[in-house]
Design a protein around this motif. Structure first.
Motif, PDB file in Angstrom:
ATOM      1  N   LEU A   1     -12.920  -3.324   2.156  1.00  0.00           N
ATOM      2  CA  LEU A   1     -13.577  -3.859   0.966  1.00  0.00           C
ATOM      3  C   LEU A   1     -12.609  -4.212  -0.157  1.00  0.00           C
ATOM      4  CD1 LEU A   1     -16.716  -1.520   0.851  1.00  0.00           C
ATOM      5  CD2 LEU A   1     -16.546  -3.847   1.746  1.00  0.00           C
ATOM      6  N   ILE A   2     -11.329  -3.780  -0.044  1.00  0.00           N
ATOM      7  CA  ILE A   2     -10.330  -4.154  -1.039  1.00  0.00           C
ATOM      8  C   ILE A   2      -9.982  -5.635  -0.834  1.00  0.00           C
ATOM      9  CG2 ILE A   2      -8.032  -3.676  -1.952  1.00  0.00           C
ATOM     10  CD1 ILE A   2      -9.975  -1.369  -2.300  1.00  0.00           C
ATOM     11  N   PRO A   3     -10.080  -6.474  -1.871  1.00  0.00           N
ATOM     12  CA  PRO A   3      -9.747  -7.901  -1.703  1.00  0.00           C
ATOM     13  C   PRO A   3      -8.355  -8.086  -1.096  1.00  0.00           C
ATOM     14  CG  PRO A   3     -10.749  -7.515  -3.849  1.00  0.00           C
ATOM     15  CD  PRO A   3     -10.511  -6.159  -3.243  1.00  0.00           C
ATOM     16  N   GLY A   4      -8.274  -8.933  -0.067  1.00  0.00           N
ATOM     17  CA  GLY A   4      -7.025  -9.110   0.655  1.00  0.00           C
ATOM     18  C   GLY A   4      -5.864  -9.535  -0.223  1.00  0.00           C
ATOM     19  N   TRP A   5      -6.105 -10.506  -1.108  1.00  0.00           N
ATOM     20  CA  TRP A   5      -5.021 -10.993  -1.958  1.00  0.00           C
ATOM     21  C   TRP A   5      -4.497  -9.889  -2.863  1.00  0.00           C
ATOM     22  CZ3 TRP A   5      -5.361 -10.540  -7.200  1.00  0.00           C
ATOM     23  CH2 TRP A   5      -6.644 -10.321  -7.739  1.00  0.00           C
ATOM     24  N   TYR A   6      -5.377  -8.952  -3.226  1.00  0.00           N
ATOM     25  CA  TYR A   6      -5.016  -7.895  -4.170  1.00  0.00           C
ATOM     26  C   TYR A   6      -4.063  -6.887  -3.526  1.00  0.00           C
ATOM     27  CZ  TYR A   6      -5.766  -4.462  -7.908  1.00  0.00           C
ATOM     28  OH  TYR A   6      -5.592  -3.590  -8.947  1.00  0.00           O
ATOM     29  N   TRP A   7      -4.437  -6.393  -2.311  1.00  0.00           N
ATOM     30  CA  TRP A   7      -3.558  -5.393  -1.700  1.00  0.00           C
ATOM     31  C   TRP A   7      -2.300  -6.028  -1.113  1.00  0.00           C
ATOM     32  CZ3 TRP A   7      -2.116  -5.420   3.376  1.00  0.00           C
ATOM     33  CH2 TRP A   7      -2.956  -6.009   4.317  1.00  0.00           C
ATOM     34  N   ARG A   8      -2.381  -7.301  -0.699  1.00  0.00           N
ATOM     35  CA  ARG A   8      -1.173  -7.968  -0.199  1.00  0.00           C
ATOM     36  C   ARG A   8      -0.156  -8.151  -1.327  1.00  0.00           C
ATOM     37  NH1 ARG A   8      -4.996 -11.086   2.871  1.00  0.00           N
ATOM     38  NH2 ARG A   8      -4.950 -12.743   1.291  1.00  0.00           N
ATOM     39  N   THR A   9      -0.623  -8.519  -2.504  1.00  0.00           N
ATOM     40  CA  THR A   9       0.269  -8.666  -3.662  1.00  0.00           C
ATOM     41  C   THR A   9       0.906  -7.336  -4.023  1.00  0.00           C
ATOM     42  OG1 THR A   9      -1.063 -10.487  -4.535  1.00  0.00           O
ATOM     43  CG2 THR A   9       0.397  -9.360  -6.080  1.00  0.00           C
ATOM     44  N   ALA A  10       0.095  -6.271  -4.015  1.00  0.00           N
ATOM     45  CA  ALA A  10       0.615  -4.944  -4.346  1.00  0.00           C
ATOM     46  C   ALA A  10       1.641  -4.478  -3.316  1.00  0.00           C
ATOM     47  CB  ALA A  10      -0.536  -3.939  -4.425  1.00  0.00           C
ATOM     48  N   LEU A  11       1.388  -4.770  -2.047  1.00  0.00           N
ATOM     49  CA  LEU A  11       2.317  -4.349  -0.995  1.00  0.00           C
ATOM     50  C   LEU A  11       3.659  -5.061  -1.142  1.00  0.00           C
ATOM     51  CD1 LEU A  11       1.430  -3.608   2.653  1.00  0.00           C
ATOM     52  CD2 LEU A  11       3.393  -5.062   2.188  1.00  0.00           C
ATOM     53  N   ARG A  12       3.621  -6.367  -1.415  1.00  0.00           N
ATOM     54  CA  ARG A  12       4.875  -7.112  -1.585  1.00  0.00           C
ATOM     55  C   ARG A  12       5.652  -6.621  -2.809  1.00  0.00           C
ATOM     56  NH1 ARG A  12       1.838 -11.836   0.446  1.00  0.00           N
ATOM     57  NH2 ARG A  12       1.012 -12.131  -1.656  1.00  0.00           N
ATOM     58  N   ARG A  13       4.927  -6.243  -3.853  1.00  0.00           N
ATOM     59  CA  ARG A  13       5.582  -5.819  -5.087  1.00  0.00           C
ATOM     60  C   ARG A  13       6.138  -4.404  -5.013  1.00  0.00           C
ATOM     61  NH1 ARG A  13       1.465  -5.833  -8.124  1.00  0.00           N
ATOM     62  NH2 ARG A  13       1.268  -3.654  -8.732  1.00  0.00           N
ATOM     63  N   ARG A  14       5.452  -3.532  -4.299  1.00  0.00           N
ATOM     64  CA  ARG A  14       5.788  -2.110  -4.362  1.00  0.00           C
ATOM     65  C   ARG A  14       6.582  -1.593  -3.166  1.00  0.00           C
ATOM     66  NH1 ARG A  14      -0.092  -0.348  -6.937  1.00  0.00           N
ATOM     67  NH2 ARG A  14       0.563  -0.611  -9.117  1.00  0.00           N
ATOM     68  N   LEU A  15       6.640  -2.339  -2.075  1.00  0.00           N
ATOM     69  CA  LEU A  15       7.351  -1.858  -0.893  1.00  0.00           C
ATOM     70  C   LEU A  15       8.495  -2.798  -0.523  1.00  0.00           C
ATOM     71  CD1 LEU A  15       4.444  -0.676   1.455  1.00  0.00           C
ATOM     72  CD2 LEU A  15       5.827   0.699  -0.124  1.00  0.00           C
ATOM     73  N   ASP A  16       9.617  -2.190  -0.121  1.00  0.00           N
ATOM     74  CA  ASP A  16      10.757  -2.976   0.345  1.00  0.00           C
ATOM     75  C   ASP A  16      10.652  -3.271   1.833  1.00  0.00           C
ATOM     76  OD1 ASP A  16      12.474  -3.024  -2.133  1.00  0.00           O
ATOM     77  OD2 ASP A  16      12.233  -0.863  -1.890  1.00  0.00           O
ATOM     78  N   SER A  17      10.026  -2.365   2.574  1.00  0.00           N
ATOM     79  CA  SER A  17       9.876  -2.557   4.012  1.00  0.00           C
ATOM     80  C   SER A  17       8.756  -1.667   4.535  1.00  0.00           C
ATOM     81  CB  SER A  17      11.190  -2.241   4.741  1.00  0.00           C
ATOM     82  OG  SER A  17      11.618  -0.920   4.458  1.00  0.00           O
TER      83      SER A  17
END
Length: 299
Positions: A136-152
């Motif tokens: 239920l988490i909007p895809g664009w929202y968690w994808r943006t957070a993952l790219r910003r907060r994780l290096d790998s």
């Protein structure tokens, strides 16, 4: 190198299970090589493992960001490892501005909505809800957070890695831990012909793993020579009592035997060798190869 693992429920009864099993093995291996290894977890009395320092916090959620920032500032990690489900990667604001390498250990299967919908037809809302909330988490929202907060990302299955690459970016730095087992520790079985048929169920006796569907199927088998042994990994006395009531209600009390807790490897091998068929009736199929499947194949 100073490595910090941020993982919930780091207690003894969880360590034989994933993702805690892999975290423990990697942490112990790093400590033996001379690295400084810490575990930050949300339980008061975390499990103590050799060479690893454990720390307790009230919560790993974003709502506890102040305490998390304070302890991470104290530990000064060179590498931080966390579990990046869609829900927690969007809410863990304490990951921002750490100044270290952040790695997501993707042990969680990234199920699609159609997969969850098919499972929901066989399960209750309570069984599906923990997985559905991530969808239920909007895809664009968690994808943006993952790219910003994780290096790998390190995934625990090829399926999970490819789904993350497809969702986030084909170029995302994503590695995979291939499934494997030391076959020398699991001796091959020698079968003998018998008039009865012995079925064996291994793993948590929960609806999402198809356990109740397996019981329902057995109730339709009229041949009394077909019996089932259940090794309900991790089940305590309360859970065992509930399972036995369910079995009795289906009229299977004389054909189904249930054991709970954690069996030693010798007893587990013995039960695998006696069985004619091992059941793995998943309703929601894990993306990685289950450890149970590898143990049985090795035998």
């Amino acid at each position: 190198m100073r490595v910090v693992f941020c993982i919930y429920d780091f207690v003894a009864e969880k360590l034989p299970l994933q993702p805690w099993l892999t975290i423990r093995m990697v942490a112990e291996g790093l400590a033996k090589k001379g690295h400084m290894v810490h575990v930050v977890t949300d339980v008061m009395d975390p499990e103590v493992i050799d060479g690893v320092t454990s720390h307790s916090v009230a919560s790993l959620r974003g709502s506890n960001a102040t305490e998390m920032r304070l302890i991470l500032k104290k530990l000064q990690p060179d590498v931080l490892v966390m579990l990046p489900t869609p829900l927690n990667i969007t809410t863990t604001s304490w990951l921002d501005g750490l100044g270290c390498r952040c790695i997501g250990f993707a042990s969680y299967p990234f199920y699609s909505f159609p997969e969850l919908w098919r499972a929901w037809r066989q399960l209750s809302w309570i069984d599906v809800a923990p997985y559905l909330r991530h969808v239920l988490i909007p895809g664009w929202y968690w994808r943006t957070a993952l790219r910003r907060r994780l290096d790998s990302i390190i995934a625990q299955s090829l399926t999970t890695r490819e789904r993350l690459r497809k969702a986030v970016s084909p170029q995302v730095d994503a590695k995979v831990i291939p499934p494997g087992i030391d076959v020398t520790e699991w001796p091959l079985a020698t079968k003998t012909n018998r008039p009865d048929v012995r079925l064996l169920y291994l793993g948590a006796a929960t609806p999402i793993r198809g356990f109740h569907l397996a019981l329902g199927a057995l109730a339709h088998v009229d041949d009394k020579r077909v019996a089932l042994t259940v090794l309900a990994r991790g089940a305590d006395e309360t859970h065992l009592a509930a399972l036995n009531r369910k079995i009795a209600d289906l009229g299977l009390a004389d054909r189904v035997t249930v054991y709970g807790g954690w069996l030693d490897r010798g007893r587990l091998i013995e039960d695998i060798h006696v069985a004619d068929v091992v059941l793995l009736p998943f309703v929601l199929v894990p993306s990685e190869l289950p450890l149970t499947a590898m143990e049985v194949l090795a035998c």
